[in-house]
Design a protein around this motif. Sequence first.
Motif, PDB file in Angstrom:
ATOM      1  N   SER A  82       1.270  -1.401   0.237  1.00  0.00           N
ATOM      2  CA  SER A  82      -0.503   0.101   0.147  1.00  0.00           C
ATOM      3  C   SER A  82       0.822   1.485   0.318  1.00  0.00           C
ATOM      4  O   SER A  82       0.950   1.918   1.052  1.00  0.00           O
ATOM      5  CB  SER A  82      -0.903  -0.382   0.995  1.00  0.00           C
ATOM      6  OG  SER A  82      -1.392   1.711   1.323  1.00  0.00           O
ATOM      7  N   SER A  83       1.623   1.487  -1.418  1.00  0.00           N
ATOM      8  CA  SER A  83       1.537   2.887  -0.918  1.00  0.00           C
ATOM      9  C   SER A  83       1.115   4.194  -1.171  1.00  0.00           C
ATOM     10  O   SER A  83       2.755   4.876  -0.549  1.00  0.00           O
ATOM     11  CB  SER A  83       2.775   3.080  -2.645  1.00  0.00           C
ATOM     12  OG  SER A  83       1.969   2.557  -3.858  1.00  0.00           O
ATOM     13  N   GLY A  84      -0.033   4.864  -1.537  1.00  0.00           N
ATOM     14  CA  GLY A  84      -0.501   5.685  -0.737  1.00  0.00           C
ATOM     15  C   GLY A  84      -0.673   5.964   0.603  1.00  0.00           C
ATOM     16  O   GLY A  84      -1.607   6.627   1.457  1.00  0.00           O
ATOM     17  N   ASN A  85      -0.764   4.297   1.322  1.00  0.00           N
ATOM     18  CA  ASN A  85      -2.129   4.171   2.215  1.00  0.00           C
ATOM     19  C   ASN A  85      -0.510   3.664   3.996  1.00  0.00           C
ATOM     20  O   ASN A  85      -0.032   4.635   4.424  1.00  0.00           O
ATOM     21  CB  ASN A  85      -2.828   3.759   2.837  1.00  0.00           C
ATOM     22  CG  ASN A  85      -3.625   4.234   3.501  1.00  0.00           C
ATOM     23  OD1 ASN A  85      -3.332   4.637   4.846  1.00  0.00           O
ATOM     24  ND2 ASN A  85      -4.985   3.741   4.158  1.00  0.00           N
ATOM     25  N   TRP A  86      -0.867   2.840   3.922  1.00  0.00           N
ATOM     26  CA  TRP A  86      -0.283   2.017   5.054  1.00  0.00           C
ATOM     27  C   TRP A  86       0.844   2.218   5.162  1.00  0.00           C
ATOM     28  O   TRP A  86       2.138   1.888   6.364  1.00  0.00           O
ATOM     29  CB  TRP A  86      -0.810   0.373   5.305  1.00  0.00           C
ATOM     30  CG  TRP A  86      -2.288   0.097   4.979  1.00  0.00           C
ATOM     31  CD1 TRP A  86      -3.321   0.397   4.279  1.00  0.00           C
ATOM     32  CD2 TRP A  86      -2.840   1.081   5.953  1.00  0.00           C
ATOM     33  NE1 TRP A  86      -4.518  -0.089   4.895  1.00  0.00           N
ATOM     34  CE2 TRP A  86      -4.302   0.642   6.559  1.00  0.00           C
ATOM     35  CE3 TRP A  86      -2.155   1.219   7.253  1.00  0.00           C
ATOM     36  CZ2 TRP A  86      -4.675   1.152   6.860  1.00  0.00           C
ATOM     37  CZ3 TRP A  86      -3.314   1.408   9.003  1.00  0.00           C
ATOM     38  CH2 TRP A  86      -4.559   1.162   8.549  1.00  0.00           C
ATOM     39  N   TRP A  87       1.991   1.694   3.961  1.00  0.00           N
ATOM     40  CA  TRP A  87       3.270   2.501   3.504  1.00  0.00           C
ATOM     41  C   TRP A  87       3.685   3.783   4.567  1.00  0.00           C
ATOM     42  O   TRP A  87       4.771   3.866   4.323  1.00  0.00           O
ATOM     43  CB  TRP A  87       3.440   1.958   2.864  1.00  0.00           C
ATOM     44  CG  TRP A  87       3.897   0.299   2.714  1.00  0.00           C
ATOM     45  CD1 TRP A  87       4.241  -0.533   2.746  1.00  0.00           C
ATOM     46  CD2 TRP A  87       3.672   0.010   0.593  1.00  0.00           C
ATOM     47  NE1 TRP A  87       4.611  -1.684   2.388  1.00  0.00           N
ATOM     48  CE2 TRP A  87       4.856  -1.638   0.978  1.00  0.00           C
ATOM     49  CE3 TRP A  87       4.347   0.433  -0.625  1.00  0.00           C
ATOM     50  CZ2 TRP A  87       4.078  -2.711   0.072  1.00  0.00           C
ATOM     51  CZ3 TRP A  87       4.562  -0.185  -1.553  1.00  0.00           C
ATOM     52  CH2 TRP A  87       4.910  -1.896  -0.860  1.00  0.00           C
ATOM     53  N   ARG A  88       3.293   4.918   4.052  1.00  0.00           N
ATOM     54  CA  ARG A  88       2.935   6.333   4.374  1.00  0.00           C
ATOM     55  C   ARG A  88       3.027   5.943   6.347  1.00  0.00           C
ATOM     56  O   ARG A  88       3.267   7.464   7.015  1.00  0.00           O
ATOM     57  CB  ARG A  88       2.050   7.022   3.888  1.00  0.00           C
ATOM     58  CG  ARG A  88       1.956   7.137   2.510  1.00  0.00           C
ATOM     59  CD  ARG A  88       1.480   8.428   2.025  1.00  0.00           C
ATOM     60  NE  ARG A  88       1.734   8.681   0.396  1.00  0.00           N
ATOM     61  CZ  ARG A  88       1.393   8.847  -0.528  1.00  0.00           C
ATOM     62  NH1 ARG A  88       0.624  10.357  -0.247  1.00  0.00           N
ATOM     63  NH2 ARG A  88       1.184   9.029  -1.782  1.00  0.00           N
ATOM     64  N   ARG A  89       2.156   4.980   6.910  1.00  0.00           N
ATOM     65  CA  ARG A  89       2.647   5.177   8.169  1.00  0.00           C
ATOM     66  C   ARG A  89       3.297   4.635   9.327  1.00  0.00           C
ATOM     67  O   ARG A  89       4.227   3.888   8.711  1.00  0.00           O
ATOM     68  CB  ARG A  89       0.840   4.446   8.886  1.00  0.00           C
ATOM     69  CG  ARG A  89      -0.080   5.218   8.005  1.00  0.00           C
ATOM     70  CD  ARG A  89      -1.835   4.521   8.268  1.00  0.00           C
ATOM     71  NE  ARG A  89      -2.458   5.103   7.507  1.00  0.00           N
ATOM     72  CZ  ARG A  89      -3.814   5.016   8.115  1.00  0.00           C
ATOM     73  NH1 ARG A  89      -3.485   5.218   9.861  1.00  0.00           N
ATOM     74  NH2 ARG A  89      -5.126   4.928   7.019  1.00  0.00           N
ATOM     75  N   ASP A  90       3.139   5.338   9.997  1.00  0.00           N
ATOM     76  CA  ASP A  90       3.992   3.914  10.864  1.00  0.00           C
ATOM     77  C   ASP A  90       4.247   2.857  11.068  1.00  0.00           C
ATOM     78  O   ASP A  90       3.011   2.474  11.068  1.00  0.00           O
ATOM     79  CB  ASP A  90       3.778   4.575  12.771  1.00  0.00           C
ATOM     80  CG  ASP A  90       4.770   3.824  13.829  1.00  0.00           C
ATOM     81  OD1 ASP A  90       6.243   3.916  13.800  1.00  0.00           O
ATOM     82  OD2 ASP A  90       3.739   3.597  14.540  1.00  0.00           O
ATOM     83  N   GLY A  91       4.929   2.248  11.379  1.00  0.00           N
ATOM     84  CA  GLY A  91       5.210   0.601  11.349  1.00  0.00           C
ATOM     85  C   GLY A  91       4.333  -0.103  12.041  1.00  0.00           C
ATOM     86  O   GLY A  91       4.031  -1.078  12.084  1.00  0.00           O
ATOM     87  N   GLY A  92       4.525   0.447  13.595  1.00  0.00           N
ATOM     88  CA  GLY A  92       4.012   0.040  14.670  1.00  0.00           C
ATOM     89  C   GLY A  92       2.709   0.349  15.024  1.00  0.00           C
ATOM     90  O   GLY A  92       1.315  -0.757  14.995  1.00  0.00           O
ATOM     91  N   GLU A  93       1.664   1.035  13.875  1.00  0.00           N
ATOM     92  CA  GLU A  93       0.618   1.870  14.079  1.00  0.00           C
ATOM     93  C   GLU A  93      -0.519   0.461  12.701  1.00  0.00           C
ATOM     94  O   GLU A  93      -1.350   0.293  12.765  1.00  0.00           O
ATOM     95  CB  GLU A  93       0.372   2.705  13.309  1.00  0.00           C
ATOM     96  CG  GLU A  93      -0.997   2.777  13.194  1.00  0.00           C
ATOM     97  CD  GLU A  93      -1.398   5.175  11.700  1.00  0.00           C
ATOM     98  OE1 GLU A  93      -0.330   5.241  12.068  1.00  0.00           O
ATOM     99  OE2 GLU A  93      -2.357   5.088  11.581  1.00  0.00           O
TER     100      GLU A  93
END
Length: 292
Positions: free
Chosen positions: A268-279
Amino acid sequence: MRDFSQDHRWLSINTATVRKQRGQDWPLPQILDACAARGIRAVSPWRDQVAAAGLEATARQLKALGLALSGYCRGGLFTHTDAAGRQAARDDNRRALDEACALGAPCLVLVVGGLPGALAGKAVHRDLAGTRAQVREGIADLLEDARERRMPLAIEPLHPMYAADRACVNTLEQALDLCDALDPARSGALGVAVDAYHVWWDPKLQDQIQRAGRERLLALHVCDWLTPTTDLLNDRGMMGDGVIDLRQLRGWVEAQGYAGYSEAEIFSSGNWWRRDGGEVLDTCIERHRTCV
Ligand code: ZN
């Protein structure tokens, strides 16, 4: 059907789900630590991540953390245009087998390849039937070594949108035809990885899961299909955010006796890869309990 609502003992994290958080590679050793810290018991790492961290170091860390594998990503890419290409694919798949053994994986996942050259941008021919014949030959050849090493091969059918460039095995039926042809005894050496993202749309899905049976069901991958989907590869949704009836799919798989991990695999390049990994990991745990 197992109750996932009370804990996440059957959650596995495909490590591509958290491979590059906020634009930076999240190294595999840190991913493994973060999973273990959350009580996640299994992962499915990718070869490039293992290579970067070191095979032996990764094996040691997995053991120290008590982490199991739900699969190893990946072998395959069998298609070629000449003898040198064929040999290169053979060699690379044998290395993948050895790595899977060193890490104690339950299976090596196979993404079989598409038309030669297509993944690099230009297919060198249009012979899809011939390409599929190469795949069959490649799996048959690898299966001999896989049997010797006692490492099951899991053919992962990919959604038809990837038929040209990534995998010309596109339905569970097609994958099971290969299994039946190459391992008619249902020995356990050859089976399938059922990835919700690739097969959810298939009107024959339930029938083919029944046909697969316990011996052939080697892995279950989950994420969700978003509407709209904005990228063919890297716009997978978090479980619960899309249109796939994941619980129904898990029910069908478990009805055959599958009792392994549910592996969250989200590119998910547009969403989940942009977030903190722990989140992302915390969200996977919550959705595993509520949506899978
Ligand atoms: Zn998958």
